[in-house]
Design a protein around this motif. Structure first.
Motif, PDB file in Angstrom:
ATOM      1  N   GLY A 263       0.676  -1.347   0.031  1.00  0.00           N
ATOM      2  CA  GLY A 263       0.187   0.053  -0.071  1.00  0.00           C
ATOM      3  C   GLY A 263       0.828   1.441   0.056  1.00  0.00           C
TER       4      GLY A 263
ATOM      5  N   CYS B 264       0.283   6.559   4.579  1.00  0.00           N
ATOM      6  CA  CYS B 264       1.004   6.030   5.837  1.00  0.00           C
ATOM      7  C   CYS B 264       1.789   4.912   5.242  1.00  0.00           C
ATOM      8  CB  CYS B 264      -0.369   5.449   6.682  1.00  0.00           C
ATOM      9  SG  CYS B 264      -1.288   6.659   7.124  1.00  0.00           S
TER      10      CYS B 264
ATOM     11  N   GLU C  42       2.265  -1.165  -4.654  1.00  0.00           N
ATOM     12  CA  GLU C  42       0.979  -0.251  -4.679  1.00  0.00           C
ATOM     13  C   GLU C  42       0.177  -0.688  -5.657  1.00  0.00           C
ATOM     14  OE1 GLU C  42      -1.003   1.716  -3.143  1.00  0.00           O
ATOM     15  OE2 GLU C  42      -2.316   1.601  -4.968  1.00  0.00           O
ATOM     16  N   LYS C  43      -1.087  -1.355  -5.631  1.00  0.00           N
ATOM     17  CA  LYS C  43      -1.943  -1.752  -6.650  1.00  0.00           C
ATOM     18  C   LYS C  43      -2.074  -0.887  -7.745  1.00  0.00           C
ATOM     19  CE  LYS C  43      -6.238  -1.802  -4.572  1.00  0.00           C
ATOM     20  NZ  LYS C  43      -6.776  -0.451  -5.221  1.00  0.00           N
TER      21      LYS C  43
ATOM     22  N   SER D 117      -5.796   6.570  -2.841  1.00  0.00           N
ATOM     23  CA  SER D 117      -7.072   7.013  -2.266  1.00  0.00           C
ATOM     24  C   SER D 117      -7.429   8.485  -2.248  1.00  0.00           C
ATOM     25  CB  SER D 117      -7.058   6.643  -0.650  1.00  0.00           C
ATOM     26  OG  SER D 117      -6.986   5.317  -0.400  1.00  0.00           O
TER      27      SER D 117
ATOM     28  N   MET E  69     -11.742  19.162  -4.158  1.00  0.00           N
ATOM     29  CA  MET E  69     -11.742  18.974  -2.561  1.00  0.00           C
ATOM     30  C   MET E  69     -10.781  19.621  -1.966  1.00  0.00           C
ATOM     31  SD  MET E  69     -11.930  15.477  -0.466  1.00  0.00           S
ATOM     32  CE  MET E  69     -10.671  15.595   0.992  1.00  0.00           C
TER      33      MET E  69
ATOM     34  N   TYR F 221      -9.892  18.628   5.074  1.00  0.00           N
ATOM     35  CA  TYR F 221     -10.251  19.318   6.525  1.00  0.00           C
ATOM     36  C   TYR F 221      -8.987  19.506   7.365  1.00  0.00           C
ATOM     37  CZ  TYR F 221     -13.467  20.133  10.465  1.00  0.00           C
ATOM     38  OH  TYR F 221     -13.931  20.503  11.472  1.00  0.00           O
ATOM     39  N   SER F 222      -8.109  18.402   7.448  1.00  0.00           N
ATOM     40  CA  SER F 222      -7.052  18.592   8.023  1.00  0.00           C
ATOM     41  C   SER F 222      -6.003  19.768   7.624  1.00  0.00           C
ATOM     42  CB  SER F 222      -6.085  17.670   8.038  1.00  0.00           C
ATOM     43  OG  SER F 222      -6.766  16.506   8.313  1.00  0.00           O
TER      44      SER F 222
ATOM     45  N   VAL G  86      -0.775  -6.827  -4.770  1.00  0.00           N
ATOM     46  CA  VAL G  86      -0.539  -8.234  -4.062  1.00  0.00           C
ATOM     47  C   VAL G  86      -1.705  -8.962  -4.156  1.00  0.00           C
ATOM     48  CG1 VAL G  86       0.301  -9.100  -1.871  1.00  0.00           C
ATOM     49  CG2 VAL G  86       1.343  -6.944  -2.816  1.00  0.00           C
TER      50      VAL G  86
ATOM     51  N   ASP H 253     -10.890   1.182  -0.722  1.00  0.00           N
ATOM     52  CA  ASP H 253     -10.924   0.166  -2.026  1.00  0.00           C
ATOM     53  C   ASP H 253     -12.377  -0.381  -1.997  1.00  0.00           C
ATOM     54  OD1 ASP H 253      -8.384   0.927  -3.205  1.00  0.00           O
ATOM     55  OD2 ASP H 253      -7.442  -0.536  -1.871  1.00  0.00           O
TER      56      ASP H 253
ATOM     57  N   VAL I  30      -4.754   3.729   8.290  1.00  0.00           N
ATOM     58  CA  VAL I  30      -6.195   3.651   8.452  1.00  0.00           C
ATOM     59  C   VAL I  30      -6.662   2.146   8.595  1.00  0.00           C
ATOM     60  CG1 VAL I  30      -8.293   4.040   7.429  1.00  0.00           C
ATOM     61  CG2 VAL I  30      -6.755   5.801   7.660  1.00  0.00           C
TER      62      VAL I  30
ATOM     63  N   TYR J  12      -6.838   8.688  11.048  1.00  0.00           N
ATOM     64  CA  TYR J  12      -6.769   9.263   9.693  1.00  0.00           C
ATOM     65  C   TYR J  12      -5.310   9.560   9.296  1.00  0.00           C
ATOM     66  CZ  TYR J  12     -11.567  10.399  10.393  1.00  0.00           C
ATOM     67  OH  TYR J  12     -12.968  10.591  10.487  1.00  0.00           O
ATOM     68  N   ILE J  13      -4.990  10.205   8.479  1.00  0.00           N
ATOM     69  CA  ILE J  13      -3.683  10.293   8.166  1.00  0.00           C
ATOM     70  C   ILE J  13      -2.921  11.175   9.202  1.00  0.00           C
ATOM     71  CG2 ILE J  13      -1.951  11.624   6.499  1.00  0.00           C
ATOM     72  CD1 ILE J  13      -4.282  11.759   4.183  1.00  0.00           C
TER      73      ILE J  13
HETATM   74  C1  LIG Z   1     -13.357  12.529   0.752  1.00  0.00           C
HETATM   75  C2  LIG Z   1     -12.313  12.217   1.896  1.00  0.00           C
HETATM   76  C3  LIG Z   1     -11.375  13.205   2.739  1.00  0.00           C
HETATM   77  C4  LIG Z   1     -10.728  13.107   3.810  1.00  0.00           C
HETATM   78  N1  LIG Z   1     -10.384  14.079   4.482  1.00  0.00           N
HETATM   79  C5  LIG Z   1      -8.976  13.673   5.311  1.00  0.00           C
HETATM   80  C6  LIG Z   1      -8.444  14.646   6.252  1.00  0.00           C
HETATM   81  O1  LIG Z   1      -8.840  15.816   6.172  1.00  0.00           O
HETATM   82  N2  LIG Z   1      -7.674  14.377   6.966  1.00  0.00           N
HETATM   83  C7  LIG Z   1      -7.313  13.141   7.048  1.00  0.00           C
HETATM   84  O2  LIG Z   1      -6.216  12.917   7.907  1.00  0.00           O
HETATM   85  N3  LIG Z   1      -7.540  11.938   6.364  1.00  0.00           N
HETATM   86  C8  LIG Z   1      -8.729  12.294   5.663  1.00  0.00           C
HETATM   87  N4  LIG Z   1      -9.307  11.503   4.754  1.00  0.00           N
HETATM   88  C9  LIG Z   1      -8.891  10.096   5.030  1.00  0.00           C
HETATM   89  C10 LIG Z   1      -7.806   9.669   4.307  1.00  0.00           C
HETATM   90  O3  LIG Z   1      -7.595   9.935   2.969  1.00  0.00           O
HETATM   91  C11 LIG Z   1      -7.305   8.336   4.417  1.00  0.00           C
HETATM   92  O4  LIG Z   1      -7.276   8.425   5.999  1.00  0.00           O
HETATM   93  C12 LIG Z   1      -5.767   8.010   4.017  1.00  0.00           C
HETATM   94  O5  LIG Z   1      -5.731   8.042   2.663  1.00  0.00           O
HETATM   95  C13 LIG Z   1      -5.321   6.711   4.821  1.00  0.00           C
HETATM   96  O6  LIG Z   1      -3.956   6.583   4.510  1.00  0.00           O
HETATM   97  P1  LIG Z   1      -3.541   5.071   4.306  1.00  0.00           P
HETATM   98  O7  LIG Z   1      -1.972   5.161   3.754  1.00  0.00           O
HETATM   99  O8  LIG Z   1      -3.678   4.379   5.802  1.00  0.00           O
HETATM  100  O9  LIG Z   1      -4.517   4.201   3.467  1.00  0.00           O
HETATM  101  P2  LIG Z   1      -4.809   4.667   2.071  1.00  0.00           P
HETATM  102  O10 LIG Z   1      -4.399   5.912   1.384  1.00  0.00           O
HETATM  103  O11 LIG Z   1      -6.238   4.224   1.521  1.00  0.00           O
HETATM  104  O12 LIG Z   1      -3.856   3.853   1.070  1.00  0.00           O
HETATM  105  C14 LIG Z   1      -3.793   2.420   0.940  1.00  0.00           C
HETATM  106  C15 LIG Z   1      -3.297   1.901  -0.443  1.00  0.00           C
HETATM  107  O13 LIG Z   1      -3.235   0.535  -0.513  1.00  0.00           O
HETATM  108  C16 LIG Z   1      -3.290   0.233  -1.693  1.00  0.00           C
HETATM  109  N5  LIG Z   1      -3.562  -1.209  -1.665  1.00  0.00           N
HETATM  110  C17 LIG Z   1      -4.779  -1.787  -1.186  1.00  0.00           C
HETATM  111  N6  LIG Z   1      -4.943  -3.139  -1.351  1.00  0.00           N
HETATM  112  C18 LIG Z   1      -3.554  -3.503  -2.160  1.00  0.00           C
HETATM  113  C19 LIG Z   1      -2.883  -4.767  -2.332  1.00  0.00           C
HETATM  114  N7  LIG Z   1      -3.737  -5.835  -2.402  1.00  0.00           N
HETATM  115  N8  LIG Z   1      -1.886  -4.744  -3.111  1.00  0.00           N
HETATM  116  C20 LIG Z   1      -1.100  -3.240  -3.320  1.00  0.00           C
HETATM  117  N9  LIG Z   1      -1.696  -2.214  -2.756  1.00  0.00           N
HETATM  118  C21 LIG Z   1      -2.946  -2.335  -1.984  1.00  0.00           C
HETATM  119  C22 LIG Z   1      -4.705   0.942  -2.162  1.00  0.00           C
HETATM  120  O14 LIG Z   1      -4.246   1.092  -3.541  1.00  0.00           O
HETATM  121  C23 LIG Z   1      -4.004   2.398  -1.452  1.00  0.00           C
HETATM  122  O15 LIG Z   1      -3.436   3.267  -2.329  1.00  0.00           O
HETATM  123  C24 LIG Z   1     -10.277  11.616   3.685  1.00  0.00           C
HETATM  124  C25 LIG Z   1     -10.636  10.640   3.067  1.00  0.00           C
HETATM  125  C26 LIG Z   1     -11.566  10.974   2.088  1.00  0.00           C
HETATM  126  C27 LIG Z   1     -12.278   9.607   1.290  1.00  0.00           C
END
Ligand SMILES: Cc1cc2nc3c(=O)[nH]c(=O)nc-3n(C[C@H](O)[C@H](O)[C@H](O)COP(=O)(O)OP(=O)(O)OC[C@H]3O[C@@H](n4cnc5c(N)ncnc54)[C@H](O)[C@@H]3O)c2cc1C
Length: 323
Positions: free
Chosen positions: A8, A12, A31-32, A38, A46, A49-50, A95, A132, A294, A304-305
């Motif tokens: 991913g 994060c 990364e897929k 996301s 958009m 909010y952060s 993966v 996803d 997340v 959240y991020i």
């Molecule tokens: C509309 C909206 C507004 C938001 N606003 C905020 C905000 O203001 N502040 C904040 O902190 N957060 C916010 N968030 C939340 C934030 O976008 C997510 O919390 C953040 O993207 C999470 O980060 P992450 O790295 O944990 O996961 P993700 O960003 O979801 O990353 C996970 C990654 O893993 C990849 N993946 C999944 N399965 C596989 C696999 N099998 N093989 C390879 N890759 C894979 C996916 O493609 C993805 O790119 C918001 C979310 C949305 C939808």
């Protein structure tokens, strides 16, 4: 053989990679789709909010004109960090399978051309997020192409009958934007109101649009059936209402795709889908398999991020001590 595979490339996953890199631990991010996919899927106009500083990773400054960044600014920031820090990321490598060997793991990936590859690592970090896998309503017609689970922009729906299902920020923001883009909007929500628990600045606009009948709001209602020209909803007192409809945005939330994690033995709370992990090291119940971002919050919307970006610090510390 890498020390670590990070699954991913979201914010994060990238921040975990920065922490590992700083400690001289070899890694690859698989990364897929695109880097920070996301964020790519967020609405085009958009604004997060952060505030920008709370979305920084690896202590690398993120300076924006306004206090809160736009989607475009955030994408650019994570792209520049990836490039300048020379993060070892392989995009478009999904993966699909993980096998545990004696002291390591073998991961199979597939790219969009159908080409498979194999990676080996001593340890794994799941940073797979939850976005996803949209939650579904479980009704007939949900598979029609007019039903969408991510909202990008409103212009395409000018003059169209659009139903938005949901009552949280994503649904409310989409409904407002669709209305201002000239769509005829119905907002269907299972709760009594959409004016609670959303970003404060959305409340006056939404209240006004509902009270003036600009957006038709169906409280305490659920979707019953979707067909090519209408939707049927079940309102309060089990009353069915059929609404002419061209497009549906079902924005009722997301849930982690647990199959890959379960395939190597990670366990979950059945209600919240919070995985089992050690709160200090972020190691899951499976030895040498860690969780970042997340995905650690399941469907609770508590991570959240802002906070998930720090998980990699603890993970890198623990992994360093094991090598
Ligand atoms: C509309 C909206 C507004 C938001 N606003 C905020 C905000 O203001 N502040 C904040 O902190 N957060 C916010 N968030 C939340 C934030 O976008 C997510 O919390 C953040 O993207 C999470 O980060 P992450 O790295 O944990 O996961 P993700 O960003 O979801 O990353 C996970 C990654 O893993 C990849 N993946 C999944 N399965 C596989 C696999 N099998 N093989 C390879 N890759 C894979 C996916 O493609 C993805 O790119 C918001 C979310 C949305 C939808």
């Amino acid at each position: 053989m890498y020390d670590v595979v990070i699954i991913g490339g979201g914010p994060c996953g990238l921040s975990t990679a920065l922490s590992l890199q700083e400690k001289g631990i070899s890694y690859v991010i698989l990364e897929k789709e695109a880097v920070v996919n996301s964020i790519v899927n967020c609405p085009l106009d958009m604004r997060f909010y952060s505030t920008s500083d709370r979305l920084e990773i690896g202590n690398i400054p993120f300076i924006t004109k306004e206090i809160r960044p736009t989607r475009t600014e955030l994408l650019k920031y994570y792209r520049v960090v990836t490039e300048r820090q020379a993060l070892n990321i392989k995009s478009f490598q999904k993966v699909t399978e993980i096998h545990r060997d004696d002291n390591s793991f073998t991961l199979q990936t597939i790219n969009p051309k159908g080409i498979t590859s194999t990676y080996n690592a001593r340890m794994i970090v799941f940073a797979t997020g939850i976005f996803d896998n949209p939650k579904k309503n479980g009704v007939t017609g949900e598979e029609l192409s007019k039903v969408m689970y991510y909202y990008k922009e409103g212009h395409s729906y000018y003059g169209q009958n659009v139903a938005v299902i949901g009552g949280k920020n994503s649904a409310v923001e989409a409904a407002i934007d669709l209305y201002h883009s000239g769509a005829h909007v119905s907002l269907v929500h299972r709760g009594e109101t959409v004016l609670q628990g959303i970003k404060p600045y959305l409340i006056p606009d939404m209240r006004n649009l509902i009270e003036k009948g600009k957006i038709t709001f169906y409280p305490q209602s659920s979707i019953k059936e979707i067909d090519s020209t209408s939707i049927t909803i079940r309102t309060l007192n089990d009353h069915d209402v059929q609404i002419p409809n061209d497009f549906v945005f079902s924005l009722i939330g997301y849930r982690p795709d647990v199959d890959l994690l379960e395939s190597i033995g990670i366990t979950f709370d059945p209600l919240t889908l919070v995985p089992s992990f050690n709160k200090d090291t972020y190691e899951s119940n499976v030895h040498n398999v860690f969780l970042a971002g997340v995905v650690t919050g399941g469907i609770t919307n508590r991570v959240y991020i802002e906070d998930g970006r720090f998980h990699g610090l603890n993970i890198a510390e623990e992994i360093r001590s094991r090598l």
